[in-house]
Enzyme design. Structure first.
Site, mmCIF file in Angstrom:
data_model
loop_
_atom_site.group_PDB
_atom_site.id
_atom_site.type_symbol
_atom_site.label_atom_id
_atom_site.label_comp_id
_atom_site.label_asym_id
_atom_site.label_seq_id
_atom_site.Cartn_x
_atom_site.Cartn_y
_atom_site.Cartn_z
ATOM 1 N N ASP A 162 0.682 -7.783 -80.416
ATOM 2 C CA ASP A 162 1.637 -7.108 -79.496
ATOM 3 C C ASP A 162 0.855 -6.258 -78.294
ATOM 4 O OD1 ASP A 162 3.203 -7.896 -82.057
ATOM 5 O OD2 ASP A 162 4.476 -7.636 -80.545
ATOM 6 N N GLN A 203 10.199 -12.846 -90.501
ATOM 7 C CA GLN A 203 9.849 -13.800 -89.411
ATOM 8 C C GLN A 203 8.869 -14.875 -89.719
ATOM 9 O OE1 GLN A 203 9.648 -10.564 -89.053
ATOM 10 N NE2 GLN A 203 9.904 -9.589 -86.907
ATOM 11 N N ARG A 206 11.677 -1.971 -76.593
ATOM 12 C CA ARG A 206 10.849 -2.358 -77.730
ATOM 13 C C ARG A 206 9.490 -1.405 -77.206
ATOM 14 N NH1 ARG A 206 10.687 -7.070 -81.138
ATOM 15 N NH2 ARG A 206 9.963 -5.628 -82.590
ATOM 16 N N ALA A 210 5.936 -10.565 -78.516
ATOM 17 C CA ALA A 210 5.296 -9.951 -77.463
ATOM 18 C C ALA A 210 5.748 -10.789 -75.993
ATOM 19 C CB ALA A 210 4.118 -9.635 -77.637
HETATM 20 O O1 MRU Z 1 8.901 -7.732 -83.834
HETATM 21 P P1 MRU Z 1 8.627 -9.143 -83.407
HETATM 22 O O2 MRU Z 1 9.121 -10.250 -84.290
HETATM 23 O O3 MRU Z 1 8.784 -9.054 -82.275
HETATM 24 O O4 MRU Z 1 6.903 -9.079 -83.719
HETATM 25 C C1 MRU Z 1 6.198 -10.197 -83.549
HETATM 26 C C2 MRU Z 1 4.764 -10.350 -83.845
HETATM 27 O O5 MRU Z 1 4.244 -9.124 -84.407
HETATM 28 C C3 MRU Z 1 4.262 -11.211 -83.451
HETATM 29 O O6 MRU Z 1 3.028 -11.413 -84.198
HETATM 30 C C4 MRU Z 1 3.651 -10.973 -81.894
HETATM 31 O O7 MRU Z 1 4.656 -10.731 -81.037
HETATM 32 C C5 MRU Z 1 2.623 -11.802 -81.635
HETATM 33 S S1 MRU Z 1 2.686 -12.351 -79.963
HETATM 34 C C6 MRU Z 1 3.019 -14.059 -79.996
#
Ligand code: MRU
Length: 359
Positions: free
Chosen positions: A242, A201, A89, A54
């Protein structure tokens, strides 16, 4: 944070006409950087998850506006850049936050000044993200220190989901910042890293980050967290988010809700770390948080490194089967022990959030 001893941020200016980023689609197999020189480059990089997480999505979008202003600083171009980036997104509200901040800064300024102003504002957003994440780390460190003190010299076992480390931000991370600080302070800890299907991830980014920093960790299947909690092998969970609604409901990577349920059932504290740019005060609760539906290919195929070192994608499902792939879920505030923010720790309630971020 450092990779092979060299300090990196996830995004940096390259002169005044481009930004460099770490290509997260290649990690952990290859450390490659990419140059983004236009608005379209930034939009593509966010959509394809070359950059993700995010706060980093927000910082990249800010630079996207700055790059757009170099080509055309009109109001129409500003609106077009805003709309293009906002659509990349849907769930991470930091994107909307950063775009609004950029537009507010530029809207009533003379065109001739906009390119320079935009570049400076994007750099400020990136720098502030580093300071914010560092503060989150310092506040979270107190929680980890207290929890570790109860372990009688045994390492503190922390579970995290997806990647809310420095790769998801500009530096430090949200959920992982307290972990890095605890590690640096000599507190013994071990991290259970959820692999985080379908894009992995956790396995590919969180494990990579923790390994590069020397933090002990173990990758587990997403389905294993509840088992380890029942066995008393998880002392605390920390995840990122997010988007947090005004009542404290938390949108985060798909699977977070199940971890929060298991944590509640097993009396394991479940913390969410966030910068205030992740709070969506316009939503009373999490029901209306838009949930990104991602490509079925993320479930039906897997990419990895072959023994010869090549990256290869293979199909893992029966041919002809479809797949549904919501990217995020919403964890009700009642399952969250507390929020770790740049201004301190608070209850996962509207009153808690307002105690730190008053109107
Ligand atoms: O789809 P992504 O990889 O962008 O999702 C990331 C996450 O869900 C993280 O946990 C999130 O962005 C947390 S903020 C550091």
């Amino acid at each position: 944070m450092k990779i092979h001893g060299k300090p990196w941020r996830t995004i940096w200016p390259e002169g005044e006409g481009a930004v460099g980023v770490i290509d997260q689609t290649k990690l952990p197999h290859r450390f490659e950087t990419a140059t983004l020189g236009t608005l379209d480059d930034t939009a593509r990089a966010i959509r394809a998850m070359v950059v993700r997480g995010a706060p980093l999505i927000g910082a990249t979008a800010a630079y996207g506006i700055a790059l757009a202003m170099r080509e055309d600083a009109s109001d129409a171009a500003l609106d077009k850049a805003h709309d293009l980036l906002l659509a990349t997104r849907p769930t991470a509200v930091n994107l909307r936050w950063a775009l609004k901040r950029m537009c507010d800064r530029l809207r009533n300024r003379p065109r001739a000044e906009r390119a320079a102003l935009a570049w400076a504002e994007a750099a400020a957003i990136a720098d502030e993200d580093v300071a914010t994440c560092k503060s989150i780390g310092e506040h979270g460190l107190k929680i980890l220190r207290e929890a570790a003190a109860e372990e009688n010299g045994e390492p503190l076992n922390v579970l995290t989901h997806c990647n809310a480390g420095w790769l998801a931000c500009v530096d430090w991370g949200t959920a992982l910042a307290p972990i890095y600080m605890a590690h640096d302070a000599g507190i013994g800890l071990h991290v259970w890293v959820d692999e985080t299907r379908p894009r992995n991830q956790g396995a590919s980014l969180t494990a990579y980050e923790l390994g590069a920093h020397g933090v002990k960790h173990t990758i587990i299947a997403d389905n294993a967290g509840g088992h380890y909690m029942q066995a008393g092998q998880v002392d605390l969970c920390i995840v990122g988010t997010d988007r947090v609604a005004a009542n404290g409901d938390v949108a985060n990577k798909i699977g977070t809700y199940l971890k929060a349920l298991a944590a509640k059932d097993n009396g394991v504290p479940f913390y969410v770390a966030l910068p205030s740019s992740t709070i969506d005060w316009t939503l009373a609760n999490g029901r209306d948080i838009p949930i990104e539906e991602r490509s079925a290919d993320e479930l039906l195929k897997m990419t990895g490194r072959t023994p010869s070192g090549e990256l290869a994608t293979v199909e893992i499902a029966a041919p002809g089967s479809g797949a549904a792939n919501p990217g995020f879920d919403v964890t009700p505030a009642r399952l969250v022990t507390g929020f770790i923010t740049e201004r301190g720790v608070c209850a996962a309630t509207e009153a808690g959030l307002r105690s730190l971020f008053p109107l």
